[in-house]
Motif scaffolding. Structure first.
Motif, mmCIF file in Angstrom:
data_model
loop_
_atom_site.group_PDB
_atom_site.id
_atom_site.type_symbol
_atom_site.label_atom_id
_atom_site.label_comp_id
_atom_site.label_asym_id
_atom_site.label_seq_id
_atom_site.Cartn_x
_atom_site.Cartn_y
_atom_site.Cartn_z
ATOM 1 N N HIS A 109 -38.616 97.787 4.438
ATOM 2 C CA HIS A 109 -37.232 98.091 4.792
ATOM 3 C C HIS A 109 -36.208 97.179 4.109
ATOM 4 O O HIS A 109 -35.248 97.657 3.497
ATOM 5 N N THR A 110 -36.365 95.866 4.253
ATOM 6 C CA THR A 110 -35.320 94.971 3.745
ATOM 7 C C THR A 110 -35.160 95.086 2.231
ATOM 8 O O THR A 110 -34.040 94.975 1.720
ATOM 9 N N THR A 111 -36.252 95.316 1.530
ATOM 10 C CA THR A 111 -36.184 95.431 0.072
ATOM 11 C C THR A 111 -35.268 96.569 -0.354
ATOM 12 O O THR A 111 -34.580 96.479 -1.373
ATOM 13 N N ALA A 159 -42.351 92.142 -1.055
ATOM 14 C CA ALA A 159 -42.727 90.979 -1.851
ATOM 15 C C ALA A 159 -44.153 90.517 -1.590
ATOM 16 O O ALA A 159 -44.735 89.803 -2.401
ATOM 17 N N GLU A 160 -44.706 90.879 -0.436
ATOM 18 C CA GLU A 160 -46.087 90.516 -0.163
ATOM 19 C C GLU A 160 -46.677 91.486 0.854
ATOM 20 O O GLU A 160 -45.958 92.239 1.513
ATOM 21 N N ARG A 161 -47.995 91.433 0.952
ATOM 22 C CA ARG A 161 -48.701 92.317 1.884
ATOM 23 C C ARG A 161 -49.645 91.509 2.762
ATOM 24 O O ARG A 161 -50.237 90.525 2.312
ATOM 25 N N LEU A 162 -49.764 91.958 3.980
ATOM 26 C CA LEU A 162 -50.661 91.317 4.935
ATOM 27 C C LEU A 162 -52.038 91.945 4.785
ATOM 28 O O LEU A 162 -52.210 93.143 5.009
ATOM 29 N N PHE A 186 -34.582 101.995 -4.300
ATOM 30 C CA PHE A 186 -35.929 102.557 -4.306
ATOM 31 C C PHE A 186 -36.299 103.048 -5.705
ATOM 32 O O PHE A 186 -37.416 102.828 -6.178
ATOM 33 N N ALA A 187 -35.364 103.684 -6.382
ATOM 34 C CA ALA A 187 -35.633 104.207 -7.725
ATOM 35 C C ALA A 187 -35.873 103.081 -8.720
ATOM 36 O O ALA A 187 -36.614 103.252 -9.696
ATOM 37 N N ALA A 188 -35.260 101.925 -8.478
ATOM 38 C CA ALA A 188 -35.379 100.799 -9.408
ATOM 39 C C ALA A 188 -36.561 99.892 -9.100
ATOM 40 O O ALA A 188 -36.748 98.869 -9.756
ATOM 41 N N ARG A 189 -37.367 100.259 -8.098
ATOM 42 C CA ARG A 189 -38.467 99.383 -7.702
ATOM 43 C C ARG A 189 -39.436 99.175 -8.857
ATOM 44 O O ARG A 189 -39.656 100.050 -9.682
ATOM 45 N N LYS A 190 -40.008 97.990 -8.900
ATOM 46 C CA LYS A 190 -40.968 97.648 -9.935
ATOM 47 C C LYS A 190 -42.374 97.957 -9.473
ATOM 48 O O LYS A 190 -42.742 97.645 -8.331
ATOM 49 N N LYS A 191 -43.161 98.552 -10.325
ATOM 50 C CA LYS A 191 -44.542 98.851 -9.995
ATOM 51 C C LYS A 191 -45.386 97.610 -10.252
ATOM 52 O O LYS A 191 -45.811 97.323 -11.362
#
Length: 256
Positions: free
Chosen positions: A130-132, A162-165, A244-249
Motif C-alpha cells: 500500500h504505502t509504496t 521494499a521487503e517481504r516477510l 504502480f505503472a512505474a514500479r521496478k521489477k
C-alpha cells in the motif's frame, strides 16, 4: 466462475482460481466468496473449510487493480468490496484454515485475518504494497496487528514493496502456525480441517466464536477510524496508477 469449491468428508476446499492474475480478487470473486461463506452456514455437510489459491505462485494478491470501484464523493464514506470477503464478515463460525503457497499480500490479509490459523509452504512470502503506491494500509494493518507483534506488523505495513516477510519468519512470530514443503500447504491444511470436522460441530463453532470475541472490541474501534484515515492519506487514484505503472521489477530482500 473464479472460485472453485469442493466438499468432501465435512471439509470444503475453497480455491481462488485466477492464477493468471495471481489470484487477485475482482468484484465477481468478491461476491462469490461472500456467497460461499453464507451458504456454508446452512450446509450441514460442511463442518470446516480451507481457503487457498490456485497455481502455486500466489495465495492472493489483494484486489485486482483493473476492478472499477466507484467511490462516493463524501469523505465520510468508503466502498471497499473486500470488507465482505471473509467468513466472519458473513457470520460463519465454522472453522476456516488458510493454506498459503507463494505470495500473500495486500488485500489477502482480509482473508488471512478471518481464518482460525494459517498453514504456509516454506517458499511463501507476505508483504503489503500500500504505502509504496500511495495508499494507506488501514484495514490490512489493523488485521495484522492482531495476529503479529506490533513491531512486525508495523514493519510489514510501512516497508511496502521494499521487503517481504518470509515463511520462516512468519512462523517464528506466530503469523503462521505450521510450515510445509513447497506446494503442500493445502494438503496439510485439509488434514487439519478433517480433524476439526470430526469434532462435535456445535462445540467447535462455539469455540471459534469465543476466540473471535477476544478480537472484536478493539477491532471494531479501529475499523471505525479506517475510512477517514484512508480518505485523508490516499493519493489521488491517477497518481496511485502512475506509481504502480512505474514500479521496478526486482526481488526485494526477504526477512527470514
Amino acid at each position: 466462475m473464479t472460485l472453485r469449491i469442493e466438499v468432501k468428508d465435512g471439509v470444503a476446499l475453497v480455491t481462488l482460481d485466477r492464477p493468471a492474475r495471481h489470484n487477485a480478487i475482482d468484484l465477481a470473486t468478491a461476491r462469490e466468496l461472500a456467497l460461499a461463506w453464507r451458504e456454508f452456514r446452512c450446509d450441514d455437510a460442511v463442518r470446516a473449510a480451507v481457503v487457498t489459491g490456485a497455481g502455486g505462485r500466489a495465495f492472493c494478491t489483494g484486489i485486482d487493480r483493473s476492478a472499477d470501484v466507484p467511490q462516493p464523493s463524501s469523505p465520510y464514506s468508503l466502498d471497499d468490496p473486500l470488507l465482505a470477503i471473509g467468513p466472519k464478515a458473513n457470520d460463519l463460525w465454522k472453522p476456516v484454515i488458510a493454506a498459503v503457497d507463494g505470495m500473500a499480500c495486500g488485500g489477502a490479509f482480509y482473508l488471512l485475518g478471518e481464518a482460525e490459523f494459517i498453514v504456509a509452504s516454506e517458499n511463501s512470502t507476505f508483504f503489503d504494497p500500500h504505502t509504496t503506491y500511495g495508499m494507506v494500509s488501514a484495514y490490512e494493518s489493523l488485521t495484522m496487528a492482531q495476529r503479529m507483534p506490533y513491531g512486525e506488523a508495523a514493519r510489514l505495513a510501512l516497508m511496502g514493496t521494499a521487503e517481504r516477510l518470509g515463511a520462516a519468519r512468519a512462523y517464528a512470530i506466530g503469523l503462521v502456525s505450521e510450515l510445509t514443503a513447497p506446494g503442500a500447504a493445502a494438503e496439510v491444511a485439509l488434514r487439519r480441517a478433517a480433524t476439526l470436522a470430526a469434532q462435535p460441530t456445535e462445540a467447535v463453532q462455539g469455540t471459534v466464536r469465543a476466540l473471535w470475541a477476544a478480537h472484536e472490541a478493539g477491532r471494531a474501534q479501529a475499523r471505525a477510524q479506517a475510512p477517514a484515515l484512508i480518505a485523508l492519506g490516499n493519493l489521488p487514484p491517477d497518481r496511485q496508477a502512475e506509481l504502480f505503472a512505474a514500479r521496478k521489477k526486482r526481488t526485494p530482500p526477504l526477512v527470514r
